[in-house]
Design a protein around this motif. Structure first.
Motif, PDB file in Angstrom:
ATOM      1  N   ARG A   1       0.698  -1.443   0.051  1.00 25.06           N
ATOM      2  CA  ARG A   1      -0.012  -0.107   0.031  1.00 25.06           C
ATOM      3  C   ARG A   1       0.886   1.299   0.059  1.00 25.06           C
TER       4      ARG A   1
ATOM      5  N   ASP B   1       3.126  -8.991  11.396  1.00 28.91           N
ATOM      6  CA  ASP B   1       1.845  -8.518  12.039  1.00 28.91           C
ATOM      7  C   ASP B   1       2.298  -7.897  13.413  1.00 28.91           C
TER       8      ASP B   1
ATOM      9  N   THR C   1       0.313  -6.065  15.496  1.00 31.95           N
ATOM     10  CA  THR C   1      -0.329  -6.257  16.550  1.00 31.95           C
ATOM     11  C   THR C   1      -0.183  -7.449  17.467  1.00 31.95           C
TER      12      THR C   1
ATOM     13  N   ARG D   1       0.037   2.309  14.225  1.00 29.43           N
ATOM     14  CA  ARG D   1      -1.500   2.068  14.596  1.00 29.43           C
ATOM     15  C   ARG D   1      -2.566   3.256  14.200  1.00 29.43           C
TER      16      ARG D   1
ATOM     17  N   GLY E   1      -3.201   2.680  10.275  1.00 31.29           N
ATOM     18  CA  GLY E   1      -3.635   1.325  10.126  1.00 31.29           C
ATOM     19  C   GLY E   1      -2.534   0.542   9.561  1.00 31.29           C
TER      20      GLY E   1
ATOM     21  N   VAL F   1       0.013  -2.484   9.581  1.00 27.08           N
ATOM     22  CA  VAL F   1       0.121  -3.825  10.330  1.00 27.08           C
ATOM     23  C   VAL F   1       1.378  -4.455  10.008  1.00 27.08           C
TER      24      VAL F   1
ATOM     25  N   ASP G   1       2.099  -2.168   4.715  1.00 29.58           N
ATOM     26  CA  ASP G   1       0.778  -2.816   4.310  1.00 29.58           C
ATOM     27  C   ASP G   1      -0.292  -2.726   5.553  1.00 29.58           C
ATOM     28  N   MET G   2      -1.492  -2.810   5.316  1.00 27.69           N
ATOM     29  CA  MET G   2      -2.428  -2.531   6.156  1.00 27.69           C
ATOM     30  C   MET G   2      -3.200  -3.770   6.662  1.00 27.69           C
ATOM     31  N   ALA G   3      -2.471  -4.795   6.207  1.00 26.29           N
ATOM     32  CA  ALA G   3      -2.898  -6.154   6.695  1.00 26.29           C
ATOM     33  C   ALA G   3      -1.596  -7.130   6.865  1.00 26.29           C
ATOM     34  N   ALA G   4      -1.842  -8.020   7.734  1.00 28.20           N
ATOM     35  CA  ALA G   4      -0.630  -8.979   7.947  1.00 28.20           C
ATOM     36  C   ALA G   4      -0.370  -9.553   6.869  1.00 28.20           C
ATOM     37  N   ARG G   5       1.014  -9.820   6.644  1.00 33.19           N
ATOM     38  CA  ARG G   5       1.509 -10.562   5.522  1.00 33.19           C
ATOM     39  C   ARG G   5       3.030 -11.103   5.854  1.00 33.19           C
TER      40      ARG G   5
END
Length: 233
Positions: free
Chosen positions: A42, A93, A95, A109, A112, A114, A135-139
């Motif tokens: 992203r 990740d 989080t 955070r 956004g 992650v 990126d905004m999601a775990a990968r």
């Protein structure tokens, strides 16, 4: 994992961009863009190593700008760790592993973010900086992805080394041109003094030099004034 066709296309585009010899700032911004696009990320940014600390040099958006600026002022961050260890730092990740970089994680955070990775940029046997990917999601971060970023980094590092060499050559050329211009005006001034005072060229130069020293002026500035006024000092 990075798509091979996308990686090939972005690498080709990056190399073509560098062939036009763009400014360094544009190169670093394009490096961030190609890195993010190659991996389907992203956002991304580039930081250079200045006095052993990250210094933001290029960012694609508000998130990468904020995170890059945070890394400038914080002592603990992914980029700082990558610069210190000269090894990639990747987090699947944030989080699930809080507290590693507490203040930095607060900024992440807020935007956004992650997953992230900081991949060192090498050149001339040292770490020049790092590319930061967000990126905004775990990968996951397979070795292929990190190798893809290193490939782009290597291309950029080669350009930066070439750019530095070009800058040095330009500075040398400017110095030589200035030295030649000074030599020409001094020769012209010697001719003026020789004609006005009816002395030899060597005597004219001695008088020009003595006048410049007495008035604590540069020899070339005194010569320009003689040529401009057509009068002996």
């Amino acid at each position: 994992m990075a798509d091979k066709d996308v990686l090939f296309a972005e690498t080709s585009r990056f190399a073509t961009t560098l062939a036009a010899l763009p400014p360094v700032g544009q190169v670093l911004h394009e490096l961030a863009r190609c890195g993010a696009s190659s991996l389907g990320m992203r956002s991304a940014g580039v930081s250079l190593c200045v006095d052993d600390r990250p210094q933001l040099a290029g960012a694609l958006d508000e998130a990468s700008t904020a995170l890059g600026e945070a890394q400038e002022r914080l002592t603990s961050s992914p980029c700082a760790e990558a610069l210190r260890t000269a090894r990639p730092v990747a987090v699947v990740d944030l989080t699930r592993a809080p507290g590693r970089w507490t203040a930095y994680e607060e900024v992440a955070r807020r935007f956004g973010v992650v997953a992230l990775a900081s991949v060192p940029l090498y050149g001339d046997g040292r770490v020049l900086g790092a590319v930061d990917l967000y990126d905004m999601a775990a990968r996951p971060w397979p070795s292929y992805d990190l190798s893809a970023v290193r490939l782009l980094n290597d291309i950029a590092a080669a350009y930066l080394a070439h750019s530095t060499a070009l800058d040095e050559l330009r500075r040398l050329a400017d110095q030589l041109r200035q030295a030649l211009a000074n030599r020409v005006v001094i020769e012209q001034a010697k001719g003026v003094i020789s004609g006005v005072r009816q002395v030899s060229i060597d005597e004219a130069f001695d008088q020009l030099r003595q006048h410049a020293r007495y008035h604590q002026a540069k020899l070339q500035d005194t010569a320009r004034e003689v040529v401009r006024t057509r009068h002996s000092p």
